[in-house]
Design an enzyme around this catalytic site. Sequence first.
Site, PDB file in Angstrom:
ATOM      1  N   GLU A  37      33.553  81.555  56.927  1.00 41.76           N
ATOM      2  CA  GLU A  37      34.250  81.422  55.763  1.00 41.76           C
ATOM      3  C   GLU A  37      34.166  82.567  55.322  1.00 41.76           C
ATOM      4  OE1 GLU A  37      32.966  77.619  54.544  1.00 41.76           O
ATOM      5  OE2 GLU A  37      33.246  78.091  52.449  1.00 41.76           O
TER       6      GLU A  37
ATOM      7  N   LYS B 137      40.599  72.014  62.596  1.00 42.63           N
ATOM      8  CA  LYS B 137      39.330  71.887  62.768  1.00 42.63           C
ATOM      9  C   LYS B 137      38.990  73.491  63.264  1.00 42.63           C
ATOM     10  CE  LYS B 137      34.757  72.130  60.876  1.00 42.63           C
ATOM     11  NZ  LYS B 137      33.805  71.082  59.859  1.00 42.63           N
TER      12      LYS B 137
ATOM     13  N   GLU C  41      38.183  62.589  55.179  1.00 37.58           N
ATOM     14  CA  GLU C  41      38.394  64.755  56.120  1.00 37.58           C
ATOM     15  C   GLU C  41      39.232  64.090  56.396  1.00 37.58           C
ATOM     16  OE1 GLU C  41      36.135  66.941  55.522  1.00 37.58           O
ATOM     17  OE2 GLU C  41      33.799  66.038  54.611  1.00 37.58           O
TER      18      GLU C  41
ATOM     19  N   HIS D 208      35.500  69.996  48.363  1.00 41.77           N
ATOM     20  CA  HIS D 208      34.570  69.614  48.129  1.00 41.77           C
ATOM     21  C   HIS D 208      33.771  70.465  47.000  1.00 41.77           C
ATOM     22  CE1 HIS D 208      35.733  67.972  51.794  1.00 41.77           C
ATOM     23  NE2 HIS D 208      34.777  68.378  52.445  1.00 41.77           N
TER      24      HIS D 208
ATOM     25  N   LYS E  87      28.537  74.686  61.416  1.00 42.98           N
ATOM     26  CA  LYS E  87      27.740  74.580  59.729  1.00 42.98           C
ATOM     27  C   LYS E  87      26.743  73.720  60.425  1.00 42.98           C
ATOM     28  CE  LYS E  87      31.135  76.260  56.705  1.00 42.98           C
ATOM     29  NZ  LYS E  87      31.485  75.350  54.606  1.00 42.98           N
TER      30      LYS E  87
ATOM     31  N   ARG F  41      13.802  80.397  66.963  1.00 40.75           N
ATOM     32  CA  ARG F  41      14.758  81.614  67.076  1.00 40.75           C
ATOM     33  C   ARG F  41      16.370  81.125  67.774  1.00 40.75           C
ATOM     34  NH1 ARG F  41      11.068  85.715  67.521  1.00 40.75           N
ATOM     35  NH2 ARG F  41       9.427  86.561  65.098  1.00 40.75           N
TER      36      ARG F  41
ATOM     37  N   HIS G  80      29.394  60.409  50.954  1.00 40.82           N
ATOM     38  CA  HIS G  80      29.999  62.591  51.035  1.00 40.82           C
ATOM     39  C   HIS G  80      31.757  61.785  51.352  1.00 40.82           C
ATOM     40  CE1 HIS G  80      31.623  66.351  51.605  1.00 40.82           C
ATOM     41  NE2 HIS G  80      32.118  66.037  52.522  1.00 40.82           N
TER      42      HIS G  80
ATOM     43  N   ASN H 189      36.943  72.993  52.823  1.00 44.19           N
ATOM     44  CA  ASN H 189      36.497  72.815  51.057  1.00 44.19           C
ATOM     45  C   ASN H 189      37.194  72.260  50.295  1.00 44.19           C
ATOM     46  OD1 ASN H 189      34.313  73.841  52.279  1.00 44.19           O
ATOM     47  ND2 ASN H 189      34.607  75.606  51.367  1.00 44.19           N
TER      48      ASN H 189
ATOM     49  N   ARG I  62      38.161  79.720  56.577  1.00 46.92           N
ATOM     50  CA  ARG I  62      38.026  78.497  56.864  1.00 46.92           C
ATOM     51  C   ARG I  62      37.851  78.004  55.402  1.00 46.92           C
ATOM     52  NH1 ARG I  62      32.639  76.698  60.040  1.00 46.92           N
ATOM     53  NH2 ARG I  62      32.366  75.278  59.948  1.00 46.92           N
TER      54      ARG I  62
ATOM     55  N   HIS J  36      30.934  67.396  45.638  1.00 46.02           N
ATOM     56  CA  HIS J  36      30.039  68.270  45.992  1.00 46.02           C
ATOM     57  C   HIS J  36      28.831  68.321  44.662  1.00 46.02           C
ATOM     58  CE1 HIS J  36      29.715  70.885  50.135  1.00 46.02           C
ATOM     59  NE2 HIS J  36      29.937  69.254  50.094  1.00 46.02           N
TER      60      HIS J  36
END
Length: 368
Positions: free
Chosen positions: A239, A229, A187, A250, A145, A123, A267, A247, A243, A254
């Site tokens: 997000e 960031k 990026e 993206h 993330k 956990r 990427h 993206n 946030r 993606h």
Amino acid sequence: MPVRFVSVQLGRRSYLIKIGPSLLPALGSDGARLKLGERCAIITDKNAGKHFAKTVFDSLVRAGFSPLLITVAAGETAKSLRTVENCYNQLAAHRLERKSFIVALGGGVVGDLAGFVAATYLRGLPFIQVPTTLLAQVDSSVGGKTGVNLRAGKNLVGAFYQPRLVLCDLNTLKTLPDREFRAGLAEVIKYGIIFDSSLFEKLERDLPKILKRDEKVLAPVIARCCEIKAEVVSQDETESGLRSILNFGHTIGHAIENSYGYGKFLHGEAISIGQVAAAKLSEKILGLPRENVIRIENLFRRCFLPVRCKLGASQQKKLFDAMRLDKKTMDGEIRFVLARQIGKVEFGQRVPAEAIETCLEQLEGSTC
Ligand code: GLY
């Protein structure tokens, strides 16, 4: 060269990003300062492991830790639940406990995977991000993330789980293949478009030095990206709004990765195409001036990044389907981050389906 520090402010879960040369040999003492348990695991991949695992392993041993080295395959396919299970089994065999910690040593894939393992094993175990690619240093290692891919889409399983420390050792960039380094620049450029027009101008001006990996120019650029960031994540960790500006490019990016199959585009390359497409949509929807669209496209081109890709009719459909499955949809509708100016974007933008279709048609062309 000074070591730079950027702080990610998240209350009791705040942490530092350390940016400078030769940080890996001191990783053990950094771990000791965090008062972590004796047992730990370094999760790395074949590429990063070959160059850096021994330095990190020895540093941990010198500081009194008992590390286990887990090496996963290189590439996006390692970001799978199967690899996660394999890591869990090795952690169990090494008897990691609640205070034990994980070191994520590698690029974005390793950081996301190892972070997800850390978030879920027992956990949650503390973890340290040691990003060894430009892309991971400026983006994926910061902000918590973590996750893995499903066949249905990228990063569909994951958790927000913050590291305890991020170590960006500039020396690790020296061994990075050109293609990977340039993919990381996609990026970097993103931060200029979404947040900081003077960063964008600096990139336009200093790109030749950056492409030569001149540390004097590169170090402050990496630090500025991390600051942006950190600022965004501190305001909106999970997000729910702001946030999502991270993206930019993206949604299409993606979908390109997914519909071409992971491995065809890195990427950074996919989001280079995605950002140019988003800039064109921005012109149509938010009135981003044409000359800014051209400046954006030119900057990606100057980094030798692709700005187009060939799409047949069936691939266009696949791309649309992949976009719908993306986490950035809301009530089944695809939402975009679009730019009003360079340095100023707006999130949650509805875009009519015809505009997306036209944009995808315009993606057609040579791949570079
Ligand atoms: N890479 C986008 C984010 O961290 O939110």
